[in-house]
Design a protein around this motif. Structure first.
Motif, PDB file in Angstrom:
ATOM      1  N   LEU A  49       3.925 -13.451  36.761  1.00 17.48           N
ATOM      2  CA  LEU A  49       4.698 -12.391  36.123  1.00 17.48           C
ATOM      3  C   LEU A  49       3.839 -11.621  35.133  1.00 17.48           C
ATOM      4  CD1 LEU A  49       8.005 -14.343  35.378  1.00 17.48           C
ATOM      5  CD2 LEU A  49       7.517 -12.832  37.302  1.00 17.48           C
ATOM      6  N   VAL A  50       4.127 -10.334  35.002  1.00 21.66           N
ATOM      7  CA  VAL A  50       3.453  -9.469  34.041  1.00 21.66           C
ATOM      8  C   VAL A  50       4.532  -8.871  33.148  1.00 21.66           C
ATOM      9  CG1 VAL A  50       2.073  -7.372  33.752  1.00 21.66           C
ATOM     10  CG2 VAL A  50       1.579  -8.938  35.636  1.00 21.66           C
ATOM     11  N   VAL A  51       4.330  -8.951  31.830  1.00 19.43           N
ATOM     12  CA  VAL A  51       5.277  -8.393  30.874  1.00 19.43           C
ATOM     13  C   VAL A  51       4.832  -6.968  30.553  1.00 19.43           C
ATOM     14  CG1 VAL A  51       6.272  -8.612  28.565  1.00 19.43           C
ATOM     15  CG2 VAL A  51       5.705 -10.664  29.870  1.00 19.43           C
ATOM     16  N   VAL A  52       5.762  -6.035  30.683  1.00 17.26           N
ATOM     17  CA  VAL A  52       5.493  -4.641  30.349  1.00 17.26           C
ATOM     18  C   VAL A  52       6.122  -4.379  28.985  1.00 17.26           C
ATOM     19  CG1 VAL A  52       5.754  -2.230  31.046  1.00 17.26           C
ATOM     20  CG2 VAL A  52       5.541  -4.028  32.797  1.00 17.26           C
ATOM     21  N   THR A  54       7.067  -2.360  25.363  1.00 19.74           N
ATOM     22  CA  THR A  54       7.728  -1.072  25.150  1.00 19.74           C
ATOM     23  C   THR A  54       6.726   0.070  24.998  1.00 19.74           C
ATOM     24  OG1 THR A  54       7.891  -1.591  22.787  1.00 19.74           O
ATOM     25  CG2 THR A  54       9.839  -2.004  24.135  1.00 19.74           C
ATOM     26  N   ASN A  55       5.507  -0.240  24.546  1.00 16.10           N
ATOM     27  CA  ASN A  55       4.485   0.805  24.412  1.00 16.10           C
ATOM     28  C   ASN A  55       3.711   1.027  25.720  1.00 16.10           C
ATOM     29  OD1 ASN A  55       2.783  -1.391  24.586  1.00 16.10           O
ATOM     30  ND2 ASN A  55       1.909  -1.154  22.538  1.00 16.10           N
ATOM     31  N   GLY A  56       4.116   0.325  26.783  1.00 18.63           N
ATOM     32  CA  GLY A  56       3.472   0.495  28.079  1.00 18.63           C
ATOM     33  C   GLY A  56       2.360  -0.510  28.359  1.00 18.63           C
ATOM     34  N   ARG A  57       1.923  -1.225  27.321  1.00 20.93           N
ATOM     35  CA  ARG A  57       0.874  -2.227  27.511  1.00 20.93           C
ATOM     36  C   ARG A  57       1.391  -3.344  28.400  1.00 20.93           C
ATOM     37  NH1 ARG A  57       0.075  -4.814  22.543  1.00 20.93           N
ATOM     38  NH2 ARG A  57       0.565  -6.785  23.485  1.00 20.93           N
ATOM     39  N   ARG A  58       0.512  -3.924  29.186  1.00 18.37           N
ATOM     40  CA  ARG A  58       0.887  -4.992  30.113  1.00 18.37           C
ATOM     41  C   ARG A  58       0.103  -6.247  29.746  1.00 18.37           C
ATOM     42  NH1 ARG A  58       2.568  -3.037  35.147  1.00 18.37           N
ATOM     43  NH2 ARG A  58       1.292  -4.543  36.248  1.00 18.37           N
ATOM     44  N   GLU A  59       0.789  -7.394  29.814  1.00 16.03           N
ATOM     45  CA  GLU A  59       0.103  -8.666  29.593  1.00 16.03           C
ATOM     46  C   GLU A  59       0.734  -9.743  30.460  1.00 16.03           C
ATOM     47  OE1 GLU A  59       1.899 -10.840  25.705  1.00 16.03           O
ATOM     48  OE2 GLU A  59       0.757  -9.021  25.269  1.00 16.03           O
ATOM     49  N   GLU A  60      -0.062 -10.737  30.762  1.00 14.22           N
ATOM     50  CA  GLU A  60       0.401 -11.840  31.591  1.00 14.22           C
ATOM     51  C   GLU A  60       1.521 -12.589  30.878  1.00 14.22           C
ATOM     52  OE1 GLU A  60      -1.580 -15.951  33.144  1.00 14.22           O
ATOM     53  OE2 GLU A  60      -2.822 -14.150  33.242  1.00 14.22           O
ATOM     54  N   PHE A  61       2.575 -12.952  31.628  1.00 13.36           N
ATOM     55  CA  PHE A  61       3.676 -13.722  31.050  1.00 13.36           C
ATOM     56  C   PHE A  61       3.159 -15.077  30.590  1.00 13.36           C
ATOM     57  CE2 PHE A  61       7.023 -16.928  31.536  1.00 13.36           C
ATOM     58  CZ  PHE A  61       7.956 -16.421  30.656  1.00 13.36           C
ATOM     59  N   ASP A  62       3.559 -15.481  29.392  1.00 14.62           N
ATOM     60  CA  ASP A  62       3.110 -16.740  28.807  1.00 14.62           C
ATOM     61  C   ASP A  62       4.330 -17.591  28.460  1.00 14.62           C
ATOM     62  OD1 ASP A  62       1.937 -18.797  27.391  1.00 14.62           O
ATOM     63  OD2 ASP A  62       0.931 -17.501  25.930  1.00 14.62           O
ATOM     64  N   ARG A  63       4.545 -18.633  29.251  1.00 14.42           N
ATOM     65  CA  ARG A  63       5.691 -19.519  29.022  1.00 14.42           C
ATOM     66  C   ARG A  63       5.628 -20.141  27.626  1.00 14.42           C
ATOM     67  NH1 ARG A  63       9.077 -23.203  32.291  1.00 14.42           N
ATOM     68  NH2 ARG A  63       9.689 -24.876  30.904  1.00 14.42           N
ATOM     69  N   ASP A  64       4.427 -20.471  27.161  1.00 13.23           N
ATOM     70  CA  ASP A  64       4.275 -21.074  25.834  1.00 13.23           C
ATOM     71  C   ASP A  64       4.717 -20.122  24.725  1.00 13.23           C
ATOM     72  OD1 ASP A  64       3.294 -23.431  26.946  1.00 13.23           O
ATOM     73  OD2 ASP A  64       1.209 -22.766  26.819  1.00 13.23           O
ATOM     74  N   ASP A 102       6.584  -7.278  37.669  1.00 14.93           N
ATOM     75  CA  ASP A 102       6.511  -6.565  36.392  1.00 14.93           C
ATOM     76  C   ASP A 102       7.881  -6.616  35.720  1.00 14.93           C
ATOM     77  OD1 ASP A 102       3.980  -6.011  37.210  1.00 14.93           O
ATOM     78  OD2 ASP A 102       4.252  -3.844  37.394  1.00 14.93           O
ATOM     79  N   ILE A 103       7.935  -7.306  34.582  1.00 19.80           N
ATOM     80  CA  ILE A 103       9.200  -7.492  33.871  1.00 19.80           C
ATOM     81  C   ILE A 103       9.108  -6.784  32.515  1.00 19.80           C
ATOM     82  CG2 ILE A 103      10.869  -9.166  33.000  1.00 19.80           C
ATOM     83  CD1 ILE A 103      10.345  -9.625  35.924  1.00 19.80           C
ATOM     84  N   PRO A 104       9.991  -5.834  32.236  1.00 21.10           N
ATOM     85  CA  PRO A 104       9.986  -5.197  30.912  1.00 21.10           C
ATOM     86  C   PRO A 104      10.332  -6.221  29.822  1.00 21.10           C
ATOM     87  CG  PRO A 104      11.282  -3.923  32.482  1.00 21.10           C
ATOM     88  CD  PRO A 104      10.956  -5.226  33.141  1.00 21.10           C
ATOM     89  N   SER A 105       9.663  -6.132  28.691  1.00 21.51           N
ATOM     90  CA  SER A 105       9.907  -7.082  27.599  1.00 21.51           C
ATOM     91  C   SER A 105      11.363  -7.017  27.142  1.00 21.51           C
ATOM     92  CB  SER A 105       8.964  -6.810  26.426  1.00 21.51           C
ATOM     93  OG  SER A 105       9.138  -5.503  25.931  1.00 21.51           O
ATOM     94  N   LYS A 106      11.977  -5.857  27.269  1.00 24.27           N
ATOM     95  CA  LYS A 106      13.386  -5.709  26.892  1.00 24.27           C
ATOM     96  C   LYS A 106      14.276  -6.615  27.738  1.00 24.27           C
ATOM     97  CE  LYS A 106      17.016  -2.373  26.224  1.00 24.27           C
ATOM     98  NZ  LYS A 106      17.405  -1.016  26.044  1.00 24.27           N
TER      99      LYS A 106
END
Length: 156
Positions: A49-52, A54-64, A102-106
């Motif tokens: 999963l990739v977290v998108v 709100t500012n458009g930046r993308r980062e790898e989903f981190d379960r921790d 791609d999952i929005p942080s919201k």
């Protein structure tokens, strides 16, 4: 698996058993080089999963990271660690089953708030205060007043 004590690559599994309501495998390991014992956990990961943000930046989903934020919200609350782990696993499974990588942080924040609301109202308000970025006491008051059941005055 590398030994966390001496760095030896060749470690032995001594015991394996299901953990966290059968969604992970707990392995007890032994390092033959230094004799160190440690535990590892293995979980099924359906997709990366990739977290998108709100500012458009993308980062790898981190379960921790998800677990840390939920633990902070539930700190000193009467919720068993097993219940918290089940909730976190349920959130991750739900995110993985959304069908998109791609999952929005919201979306993540809303799912976490929904899950916290079901198990502890105080933790829900704590998480929401950070998630919704409350700036003043009035923000808290408005949010909490929306949580209270609406009761009609007696005699009407």
């Amino acid at each position: 698996m590398r030994c966390p004590f001496c760095g030896n690559i060749d470690t032995q599994v001594k015991d394996s058993r299901p953990a966290e309501d059968h969604v992970a495998i707990r392995r007890r390991r032994l390092c033959p080089a230094c004799g160190g014992r440690f535990t590892t956990y293995e979980r099924v990961q359906l997709r990366d999963l990739v977290v998108v943000k709100t500012n458009g930046r993308r980062e790898e989903f981190d379960r921790d990271k998800l677990e840390r934020s939920i633990r902070i919200a539930l700190q000193k609350r009467p919720v068993e660690p097993e219940r918290m782990d089940q909730m976190i696993s349920g959130i991750v499974r739900r995110l993985e089953s959304l069908g998109d990588t791609d999952i929005p942080s919201k979306v993540i924040g809303e799912i976490v708030m929904e899950s916290l609301a079901r198990i502890d109202t105080v933790a829900y308000v704590r998480f929401a205060s950070v998630y919704k970025n409350f700036q003043a006491a009035d923000d808290f008051d408005k949010f909490v007043s929306e949580l209270r059941p609406q009761t009609s005055p007696e005699g009407e």
